[in-house]
Enzyme design. Sequence first.
Site, PDB file in Angstrom:
ATOM      1  CE1 TYR A 223      57.484  42.367 -74.429  1.00  0.00           C
ATOM      2  CE2 TYR A 223      58.549  44.113 -73.163  1.00  0.00           C
ATOM      3  CZ  TYR A 223      57.826  43.692 -74.266  1.00  0.00           C
ATOM      4  OH  TYR A 223      57.481  44.596 -75.229  1.00  0.00           O
TER       5      TYR A 223
ATOM      6  CG  ASP B 292      53.730  42.503 -74.244  1.00  0.00           C
ATOM      7  OD1 ASP B 292      53.231  41.775 -75.122  1.00  0.00           O
ATOM      8  OD2 ASP B 292      53.816  43.739 -74.363  1.00  0.00           O
TER       9      ASP B 292
ATOM     10  CD  GLU C  10      60.530  47.126 -75.655  1.00  0.00           C
ATOM     11  OE1 GLU C  10      59.651  46.639 -74.931  1.00  0.00           O
ATOM     12  OE2 GLU C  10      60.327  47.372 -76.858  1.00  0.00           O
TER      13      GLU C  10
END
Length: 343
Positions: free
Chosen positions: A117, A135, A34
């Site tokens: 996020y 996002d 991520e």
Amino acid sequence: MKKIVAPLLEWYTANKRNLPWRQDRDPYHIWVSEIMLQQTRVDTVIPYYHRFLAALPDVQALAEADEDLLLKLWQGLGYYSRVRNMQKAAQLIVTQYSGQFPQERAELLKLPGIGPYASGSIGSIAFGKPYPAVDGNVLRVFARLQNDRTDIASTTARKNTENLVESLMPEGKCGDFTQALMELGACVCLPNGEPKCAVCPVREYCQAHAAGTADELPVKSSAKPRRIEEKTILLVRCGDRYGLRRRPKKGLLANLWELPWLEGRLNADDLIAQYGQVLTLPPEPLGEAKHIFSHIEWHMTGYLLHVSAEADFPGVLWFDSVEIHRSLSVPTAFAAYHRFIPF
Ligand code: SF4
């Protein structure tokens, strides 16, 4: 919007890309992927992801990694604060959480580099928590699904979308729902007025598609123009060695290695005036290049300078080409000139 959940999950199960970080739910793997994927395309991330995990297979290894190794593993991905924050977070996980990733959102948010996020993606994918991961892709998808003209750069749009995603989280499938939304944004509901509505699993529920406005959405206010900085990059060579220096410990590209440079776009005559006495050949132009950071653009021109002795060009350390390519982290901003150093 509740109606999108089932078809989206079904579509995701049948169509998801086979990505390396989808092989398990290890929070470390999810976290690394991520953070790498922020600002970087999937195709670019895959080899970096494999190299990173091969060198630093777990939180403990990341916490203890030498900074030069860390920066080398990140070289080319940019936004180096991401990996520095990851190491700080790894050290906290080792010292304060006995090496186990915390699962609660409030705890995740305390870790450096983990914002709303990343806490949503790690929390939902690794731990099955109903935390939203919103996002730009997810904001775009919901702006279109709801035919909503709220500026997606605004806090209102983000908050509203986070609340909505959280309310839609299907019990027992939170991680899949997070990834399904990401996948829809990445593969179908594409940006720049190019959504592939014909193959979209939630077309039936999409208000922008019904209204014929999908191409106009999302609305996004433009960012401030970037500051332009002009530089003359010097590839300084003495015999088979090249002069490089460390950037300052704080600020842009902190502590990485760089080619020396001068402010402004200088020409060969300017360089002869400044270095003529130590040059063994005239400055050789290496061309123009541009590098774009989030708030700054470097507009560069480059020259190869051959100097007679290493001491003639102070302020740098000298390395042969193998050392430079194997051990030094030189940011991509210098790639247009770094590539003239043979491997
Ligand atoms: Fe996006 Fe088109 Fe699907 Fe609507 S129908 S969500 S605009 S791809």
